[in-house]
Design a protein around this motif. Structure first.
Motif: not given
Length: 166
Positions: A119-120, A137-143
């Motif tokens: 998101a950049i 239960g779901k893992k994610l990364q937001v950049i």
């Protein structure tokens, strides 16, 4: 009292967008001229090229808007200052880590998920952060690239997860 902050992160280098817009118009004029002189093959080729650039150039001008309202973060993608699409919405209570990507804390974090939500805007020179989120239960990364004031508001809602410095 409600805490609200909105931040718009724009495209810094608009050269590719401007060049593609110019070529789109040039190809459209060329297509028109070839249709006028009855050369349909070249007219169709230039018309298709102009149509492709009309569709493609909007991805060259992508902005992102981050907003935080009482710990709820919404990230929207804005194409060509016309259409808006919500990318992700999450609560700061679901964030395990919010740290700069170039920091030792982020680099040493062992349970980084492989799924990333960028998101950049491309070519952005602001300091990029990663938010490691665990939702259902779901893992994610937001950049993304929040400014200092935005990070301070995030710190209010989850001080254990927000790491401001290296």
């Amino acid at each position: 009292m409600d805490n609200f902050k909105e931040q718009l992160v724009t495209v810094e280098n608009k050269t590719a967008y401007k060049i593609s817009t110019i070529f789109m118009y040039v190809f459209a004029v060329m297509a028109f001229l070839f249709f006028v002189i009855q050369n349909l093959i070249f007219g169709i080729i230039f018309a298709l090229a102009a149509g492709f650039l009309f569709y493609f150039k909007r991805y060259l001008y992508t902005e992102f808007e981050y907003s935080i309202t009482n710990g709820e973060i919404d990230i929207d993608k804005i194409l060509e200052m016309k259409s808006r699409k919500r990318i992700i919405s999450f609560n700061m209570k679901d964030v395990e880590l919010l740290a700069p990507i170039d920091s030792d804390i982020y680099k040493g974090y062992s349970s980084k998920p492989s799924e990333k939500v960028p998101a950049i805007p491309s070519g952005n020179s602001d300091r990029a952060f990663s938010a490691v989120i665990s939702q259902g239960g779901k893992k994610l990364q937001v950049i993304f690239a929040p400014n200092e004031e935005f990070v301070k508001l995030c710190f209010l809602y989850n001080p254990k997860a927000v790491k401001k410095n290296n």
